[in-house]
Write a protein that holds these residues in place. Structure first.
Motif, mmCIF file in Angstrom:
data_model
loop_
_atom_site.group_PDB
_atom_site.id
_atom_site.type_symbol
_atom_site.label_atom_id
_atom_site.label_comp_id
_atom_site.label_asym_id
_atom_site.label_seq_id
_atom_site.Cartn_x
_atom_site.Cartn_y
_atom_site.Cartn_z
ATOM 1 N N GLY A 175 0.793 -1.211 0.000
ATOM 2 C CA GLY A 175 0.000 0.000 0.000
ATOM 3 C C GLY A 175 0.824 1.259 0.000
ATOM 4 O O GLY A 175 1.981 1.265 -0.431
ATOM 5 N N ILE A 232 -5.784 7.852 -0.423
ATOM 6 C CA ILE A 232 -5.694 7.332 -1.795
ATOM 7 C C ILE A 232 -6.268 8.319 -2.795
ATOM 8 O O ILE A 232 -5.792 8.418 -3.938
ATOM 9 C CB ILE A 232 -6.357 5.942 -1.907
ATOM 10 C CG1 ILE A 232 -5.936 5.277 -3.217
ATOM 11 C CG2 ILE A 232 -7.878 6.034 -1.779
ATOM 12 C CD1 ILE A 232 -6.206 3.802 -3.292
ATOM 13 N N GLN A 243 -6.606 4.535 -9.927
ATOM 14 C CA GLN A 243 -6.794 3.313 -9.144
ATOM 15 C C GLN A 243 -5.462 2.777 -8.636
ATOM 16 O O GLN A 243 -4.410 3.000 -9.244
ATOM 17 C CB GLN A 243 -7.450 2.252 -10.041
ATOM 18 C CG GLN A 243 -7.841 0.947 -9.371
ATOM 19 C CD GLN A 243 -8.390 -0.039 -10.388
ATOM 20 O OE1 GLN A 243 -7.718 -0.395 -11.354
ATOM 21 N NE2 GLN A 243 -9.642 -0.441 -10.202
ATOM 22 N N CYS A 263 -9.479 1.210 -5.024
ATOM 23 C CA CYS A 263 -8.399 0.322 -4.591
ATOM 24 C C CYS A 263 -8.909 -1.104 -4.654
ATOM 25 O O CYS A 263 -10.014 -1.398 -4.178
ATOM 26 C CB CYS A 263 -7.953 0.685 -3.168
ATOM 27 S SG CYS A 263 -6.619 -0.354 -2.514
#
Length: 375
Positions: A175, A232, A243, A263
Motif C-alpha cells: 500500500g 488514496i 486506481q 483500490c
C-alpha cells in the motif's frame, strides 16, 4: 563489475520441462538456479523501480508456494506468452512448494521477459523467509545446503517495487506511505537491498487499506500503515491515477474492492495454508479507456460518472475493462491437505535440527497472525 550474459532458449525450455512435464516436478540443480538468478539480476539492473506496463494484462496476487494453484492460474488465464502477467509478490513461504514456485517464475521471466513481470512483496526478504518456511524448505530439498536460498534472496533485492498500467493504474504489493506523495519518490529509491524496517520501501510492501479511517494509522502488523480514502484520493489526484491494485491480504472471496474500485486487492492463493477454505482470483485488465481526470471524490465516497462510465455497474466493484476471474483450489491442493506432504517426499512431520521447520506453520496455527519482526 557484473558481466551480462544470457541463457540459451533451449536451456530455459529444458528447465520448464523439468518443472512442468514431470509429476512431481523436478527440482532444478543448484548450479542451474545460480545461473538463472545471476542472469535475471543482470536484466533487472536496468529495470526502473516502477515499471511502465500496458493492458491487456492479468494481475496475480500472493501465491505463497502453492505451486499447483499457480499452474491452475495458467490454466484459467492462459499460459505465457499468450497472456501478459504482472505478479504482485509473495511467491514463497507458508506453502509446500516455494522452491518450485519461484524456480518456475524466474524461468518464465527469463524465457518471456516482455510477457511476465515480477514485483517485490514483503516475503521477498531474508528475515521473513528465514522464519516463514522458504529457508527450511530449501535446506530439506537441497540436502542441508542454504546456497540456493542465498542466490534467490539476493535476486529478491533486484525486483522492482511497483508498476503502472496504461499510466493510470498503480500496482504494488502492499500500500501507500505517509512519506510518499509522488511516484517520483518511489522511482528515486535505492531498491537493491534488504527491505528496511521502515520508510517508503517498507510501507509499499506492508501497508493495507482501511475503510474505517480517512488518513494514516499505524498497522497492527507491526510494519507499514493503514491508509484511508483521503490518502488514496490525494495520491491518485497528485499522480494523475484512477486506481491502485495491490495484494497482501487474504480475501475469502478471492478479491476485495474498496471505495467503488478506487483500490482493489487481488488474492491468488486459494485454500491458503491448506486450511483457510478461501477462494482466489486473478484480475484481468483488458483496457483502461476512461479519463483519470474525471475520477473525483463525491459526498458518498464514490466516483463521479464521466462520459466514459467510470463507475462500474459490475457487482465485483471494478472499473470498465476489468474482471476478477475467481477460482477454487486445485485438486492437488486438496491432496496436500490430506497427506500433509510436499513434492519430492518432504514430509512435514520431519523435524530439521536447528531450524523453524516450515511444516509447523500448517499445524494448529491461528488463521490470523501478527507480524512481530518489526516491533
Amino acid at each position: 563489475m557484473t558481466v551480462s550474459f544470457s541463457i540459451p532458449t533451449s536451456d530455459l525450455d529444458y528447465c520448464l520441462e523439468q518443472l512442468l512435464d514431470h509429476k512431481p516436478p523436478k527440482i532444478l540443480p543448484p548450479e542451474t538456479v545460480q545461473q538463472l538468478c545471476h542472469t535475471l539480476k543482470t536484466q533487472l539492473l536496468g529495470v526502473p523501480n516502477i515499471m511502465h506496463l500496458q493492458s491487456p494484462i492479468s494481475v496475480v496476487g500472493d501465491i505463497h508456494g502453492q505451486y499447483h494453484d499457480l499452474l491452475e492460474i495458467f490454466q484459467i488465464g492462459g499460459s505465457p506468452p499468450t497472456t501478459n502477467y504482472l505478479f504482485l509478490g509473495d511467491y514463497v513461504d507458508r506453502g509446500y512448494y516455494s522452491v518450485e514456485t519461484i524456480s518456475l517464475l524466474i524461468t518464465l521471466k527469463l524465457r518471456y521477459p516482455d510477457r511476465v513481470f515480477l514485483i517485490r512483496g514483503n516475503h521477498e526478504s531474508r528475515t521473513i523467509t528465514t522464519n516463514y518456511g522458504f529457508y527450511s524448505e530449501i535446506l530439506n530439498k537441497y540436502n542441508g545446503s542454504a546456497d540456493v536460498w542465498s542466490w534467490i534472496t539476493d535476486l529478491f533485492d533486484y525486483l522492482p517495487l511497483g508498476a503502472t498500467i496504461d499510466g493510470k493504474i498503480f500496482a504494488a504489493h502492499g500500500g501507500l506511505s505517509p512519506s510518499c506523495q509522488q511516484l517520483d519518490q518511489i522511482r528515486a529509491i535505492d531498491r537493491f537491498k534488504e527491505i528496511p524496517h521502515d520508510g517508503i520501501m517498507a510501507d509499499l510492501v506492508w501497508s493495507d487499506p482501511d475503510t474505517e479511517i480517512m488518513d494514516f494509522k499505524l498497522s497492527p502488523r507491526g510494519a507499514g500503515y493503514l491508509f484511508g480514502l483521503d490518502v488514496i484520493n490525494k495520491f491518485c489526484h497528485d499522480n494523475d491515477l484512477v486506481q491502485m491494485i495491490r495484494a497482501h491480504q487474504l480475501c475469502n472471496e478471492g478479491f476485495t474492492s474498496y471505495w467503488n474500485g478506487k483500490c482493489l486487492t487481488v488474492w491468488s492463493a486459494p485454500n491458503y495454508c491448506y486450511r483457510c477454505g478461501n477462494k482466489a482470483s486473478i484480475l484481468e485488465i483488458l483496457h483502461s479507456n476512461y479519463d483519470s481526470k474525471n475520477g473525483s471524490k463525491t459526498s458518498d465516497n464514490s466516483f463521479d460518472d464521466p462520459p466514459g462510465k467510470l463507475r462500474s455497474s459490475n457487482p465485483q466493484g471494478v472499473l470498465p475493462g476489468q474482471y476478477f476471474n475467481i477460482f477454487e483450489a486445485s485438486p492437488e491442493n486438496d491432496e496436500d491437505t490430506i497427506s500433509g506432504k510436499s513434492v519430492n517426499g518432504i514430509n512435514t512431520d520431519i523435524n530439521y535440527a536447528g531450524s523453524d521447520f516450515f511444516g509447523s506453520y500448517f499445524q494448529e496455527r491461528p488463521k490470523r497472525q501478527h507480524i512481530e519482526y518489526f516491533l
